[in-house]
Scaffold this active site. Structure first.
Site, PDB file in Angstrom:
ATOM      1  N   GLY A   1     -16.782 -16.237  -1.349  1.00 57.19           N
ATOM      2  CA  GLY A   1     -16.403 -16.352   0.054  1.00 57.19           C
ATOM      3  C   GLY A   1     -15.176 -17.203   0.292  1.00 57.19           C
TER       4      GLY A   1
ATOM      5  N   TYR B   1      27.812   5.555 -23.291  1.00 57.94           N
ATOM      6  CA  TYR B   1      26.644   5.338 -24.153  1.00 57.94           C
ATOM      7  C   TYR B   1      26.743   6.234 -25.384  1.00 57.94           C
ATOM      8  CZ  TYR B   1      21.646   4.911 -25.376  1.00 57.94           C
ATOM      9  OH  TYR B   1      20.457   4.670 -26.018  1.00 57.94           O
TER      10      TYR B   1
ATOM     11  N   ASN C   1     -11.305 -12.799  15.317  1.00 59.52           N
ATOM     12  CA  ASN C   1     -10.918 -13.767  14.296  1.00 59.52           C
ATOM     13  C   ASN C   1      -9.958 -13.146  13.278  1.00 59.52           C
ATOM     14  OD1 ASN C   1     -10.887 -16.006  12.545  1.00 59.52           O
ATOM     15  ND2 ASN C   1     -12.639 -15.187  11.398  1.00 59.52           N
TER      16      ASN C   1
ATOM     17  N   LYS D   1      -4.191  -6.793  -5.772  1.00 62.83           N
ATOM     18  CA  LYS D   1      -3.839  -6.326  -4.430  1.00 62.83           C
ATOM     19  C   LYS D   1      -2.622  -7.023  -3.856  1.00 62.83           C
ATOM     20  CE  LYS D   1      -6.367  -7.585  -0.875  1.00 62.83           C
ATOM     21  NZ  LYS D   1      -7.387  -7.652   0.201  1.00 62.83           N
TER      22      LYS D   1
ATOM     23  N   GLY E   1      -3.137 -13.928   1.225  1.00 66.11           N
ATOM     24  CA  GLY E   1      -2.052 -13.312   0.472  1.00 66.11           C
ATOM     25  C   GLY E   1      -1.827 -11.847   0.760  1.00 66.11           C
ATOM     26  N   ASP E   2      -2.714 -11.237   1.554  1.00 65.51           N
ATOM     27  CA  ASP E   2      -2.574  -9.803   1.854  1.00 65.51           C
ATOM     28  C   ASP E   2      -2.147  -9.553   3.297  1.00 65.51           C
ATOM     29  OD1 ASP E   2      -4.872 -10.503   3.197  1.00 65.51           O
ATOM     30  OD2 ASP E   2      -6.100  -8.871   2.402  1.00 65.51           O
TER      31      ASP E   2
ATOM     32  N   SER F   1      40.824  15.819 -12.517  1.00 62.40           N
ATOM     33  CA  SER F   1      39.465  16.354 -12.419  1.00 62.40           C
ATOM     34  C   SER F   1      38.919  16.780 -13.780  1.00 62.40           C
ATOM     35  CB  SER F   1      39.451  17.555 -11.474  1.00 62.40           C
ATOM     36  OG  SER F   1      39.838  17.162 -10.170  1.00 62.40           O
TER      37      SER F   1
ATOM     38  N   ARG G   1     -10.473  -1.464  -3.388  1.00 61.74           N
ATOM     39  CA  ARG G   1     -10.217  -0.273  -2.569  1.00 61.74           C
ATOM     40  C   ARG G   1      -8.788   0.250  -2.724  1.00 61.74           C
ATOM     41  NH1 ARG G   1     -12.157  -1.594   3.381  1.00 61.74           N
ATOM     42  NH2 ARG G   1     -11.910  -3.763   2.745  1.00 61.74           N
TER      43      ARG G   1
ATOM     44  N   ASN H   1      -6.089  -3.709   2.762  1.00 64.74           N
ATOM     45  CA  ASN H   1      -7.170  -3.476   1.800  1.00 64.74           C
ATOM     46  C   ASN H   1      -7.113  -2.115   1.133  1.00 64.74           C
ATOM     47  OD1 ASN H   1      -8.837  -5.966   2.168  1.00 64.74           O
ATOM     48  ND2 ASN H   1      -8.897  -5.232   4.275  1.00 64.74           N
TER      49      ASN H   1
END
Length: 449
Positions: A79, A372, A172, A25, A103-104, A390, A18, A229
Site C-alpha cells: 500500500g 560506410y 482524492n 510502468k 511516478g505515473d 545529380s 495492466r 495504468n
C-alpha cells in the site's frame, strides 16, 4: 509560514501489470520522456533538499532512471502508506515539508506542487494537504469530505461510502504534502486491518484529525493528476501532453497550420516565427532557430536547425544533423551526423551522412555520400561553393575542394582540388544507326515466330 526545505517522495514501485510490458510502468514514455522523468522535472524546479524514489525489489531500471535521487525499496508492496514508510530512513534528520507524488502522473505541473506547498505552509499549519479533483465521472474514486470551513475531515473509499458521501464530486488524487515532524506519528498509526489488507496513506487524514491537527485540500485540474495504468490511458496522456506542448510552442511564436498533426517531444526547442506545416514529427534533442520553415511530412531528431533554414517536405534529419543559417534541405533528403553550412542547398533525393557541406555549396539530386564500408564510417568534406552534379556517389573518405564541380553521374573516389572539374564516369560512345538496326532486327525476329 516562512519558506522551508522540501523533500520529494515519488512512489514508483508499481509493477504495471495492466500495461502488459516487461518494462516498469513509470518508464513508459510520454512525449519521448519516461513518465517518472516528467514527475522529476516538475519537482526539480522546487530545488528540493532530498528526492527519494520508492521502487520495488529488483526494479534496477527505475533506480537507474532516477539517478541521482535516493532509492528506497518497498518489499513487499503493501500500500501507499507502506511505501512512504519505506522512505522514512532516507528522510532521517530532515525538517521541512514532505511532498508525496506518484511516478505515473506525467501531466503533473510544478504549479500544482507549489500550490500544494503554499497550502501546507498556510496560517493554520495543516499537518497534511491532499490534492483533490472533480472528474466528469467520479466513478469509484475515494471522496474527500470537507466541512463548512474547508477543513478535510476524512477520505472515504467509494465502496465504504454512504449514498450522501458518494454524491460528493470532490475526489482524492492521492498527492499529499506533510509536515515532516508530524509525518512519522501519522504513519505509525496506520494499520492494514482493512478490506485491502494494506497500509493506506489516505488514513493519515483520520489520524491527524484525531490528534486535533488540521488537514486541507488543494484542487487540481483532472488532467494534471491523471494516473496511467493501461496502454489506453497512456495514449490519452500522450494526446494531452501533445496538446500542452503545441499550445506552449504557439504561445512562444511558432505557427502550426495543422497543430493536431504535429508530434513534439518534451525537449523540443523553438525560436520565434517558425512555421511548421502538417504531419511533422520531432524526435528527441531538436532545436529550431528563428524564421525556420519545416514543410510537411518531415521527421527530425537529434538535430539543430539555425535561423532561416528550410526543411522538407518529406525530409529526414537524423542525430548529428546541423543546419546553419539559410541552409536548404528538400524533399526526400536524409541528413545524418553532417553539417550543412550557411546557404548550402541539398534539395532532392539525396543522402548526406558523416559529412560537411560547405557554405553555399549545391548538392544535385540523387547524390550519395558513401560513408560506410561494412565495418567503419568515413567522412566526406565538400567545400564552400562546390557543385555536385545529380546522381553522383562520393566514396568516403574523400574531400571536394572549394568551388569544385563534380559532373553528374560521377563516382568520386579521390580528392578533388579546389575549382577543379571532376568527371568520374565511363566515356560515352555513340554508334550511328545502331538503334534503327536493332529495332529492324527485333521486328524481323517476331515475324518469323
Amino acid at each position: 509560514m516562512a519558506k522551508r526545505p522540501v523533500a520529494v517522495v515519488i512512489l514508483a514501485a508499481g509493477q504495471g501489470t495492466r500495461m502488459k510490458s516487461a518494462q516498469p510502468k513509470v518508464l513508459h514514455p510520454v512525449a519521448g520522456r519516461a513518465m517518472l522523468g516528467h514527475v522529476l522535472d516538475a519537482a526539480a524546479v522546487l530545488k528540493p533538499a532530498r528526492v527519494i524514489i520508492v521502487t520495488g525489489k529488483g526494479q534496477d531500471a527505475v533506480a537507474a532512471a532516477a539517478q541521482p535521487a535516493k532509492i528506497a525499496i518497498q518489499h513487499p508492496a503493501r500500500g501507499t502508506g507502506h511505501a512512504v514508510m519505506a522512505a522514512l530512513p532516507a528522510l532521517k534528520g530532515f525538517r521541512g515539508d514532505v511532498v508525496v507524488l506518484f511516478g505515473d502522473t506525467p501531466l503533473l505541473t510544478t504549479a500544482l506542487i507549489q500550490n500544494l506547498l503554499a497550502a501546507r505552509r498556510g496560517k493554520d499549519d495543516p499537518a497534511a494537504v491532499i490534492v483533490g479533483f472533480r472528474p466528469v465521472d467520479p466513478a469509484a474514486y475515494g471522496r474527500l469530505i470537507v466541512d463548512g470551513k474547508g477543513k478535510l475531515q476524512k477520505i472515504v473509499e467509494f465502496k465504504n461510502a454512504s449514498e450522501e458521501e458518494r454524491a460528493v464530486r470532490l475526489c482524492n488524487a492521492g498527492l499529499v504534502a506533510f509536515d515532516s515532524e508530524r509525518l512519522p506519528a501519522l504513519l505509525k498509526k496506520l494499520s492494514d486491518k482493512n478490506a485491502q489488507g494494506e497500509f493506506l496513506l489516505t488514513d493519515t487524514v483520520e489520524h491527524a484529525n484525531a490528534k486535533g491537527w488540521t488537514c486541507r485540500v488543494v484542487e487540481a485540474d483532472p488532467v494534471e493528476v491523471m494516473g496511467i495504468n493501461t496502454r489506453a490511458e497512456l495514449s490519452v496522456a500522450e494526446a494531452a501532453m501533445q496538446q500542452r506542448l503545441r499550445l506552449a510552442a504557439m504561445a512562444g511564436g511558432v505557427t502550426m497550420t495543422a497543430p493536431e498533426t504535429v508530434y513534439l517531444r518534451k525537449d523540443t526547442q523553438f525560436g520565434r516565427d517558425v512555421v511548421i506545416e502538417p504531419f511533422v514529427v520531432f524526435g528527441p534533442k531538436v532545436s529550431v532557430g528563428d524564421n525556420v520553415v519545416i514543410r510537411s511530412h518531415s521527421h527530425i531528431e537529434g538535430a539543430s536547425i539555425a535561423e532561416g533554414a528550410t526543411v522538407g517536405p518529406f525530409a529526414r534529419l537524423r542525430p548529428g544533423a546541423k543546419l546553419a543559417a539559410n541552409a536548404h534541405v528538400g524533399n526526400f533528403v536524409e541528413i545524418k551526423n553532417a553539417s550543412i553550412e550557411a546557404g548550402a542547398k541539398v534539395n532532392h533525393l539525396t543522402y548526406i551522412g558523416d559529412a560537411r557541406v560547405g557554405a553555399k555549396a549545391n548538392i544535385g539530386a540523387g547524390t550519395i555520400t558513401c560513408n560506410y564500408d561494412g565495418y567503419d564510417k568515413h567522412h566526406t568534406d565538400i567545400g564552400a561553393g562546390a557543385f555536385i552534379g545529380s546522381n553522383s556517389a562520393l566514396v568516403a573518405p574523400v574531400k571536394i575542394g572549394d568551388g569544385a564541380i563534380v559532373a553528374a553521374g560521377s563516382v568520386i573516389t579521390r580528392n578533388v582540388p579546389a575549382d577543379a572539374l571532376s568527371l568520374g564516369r565511363g566515356r560515352q560512345e555513340d554508334k550511328p544507326g545502331k538503334a534503327a538496326a536493332f529495332r529492324k532486327a527485333k521486328v524481323a525476329t517476331r515475324k518469323k515466330k
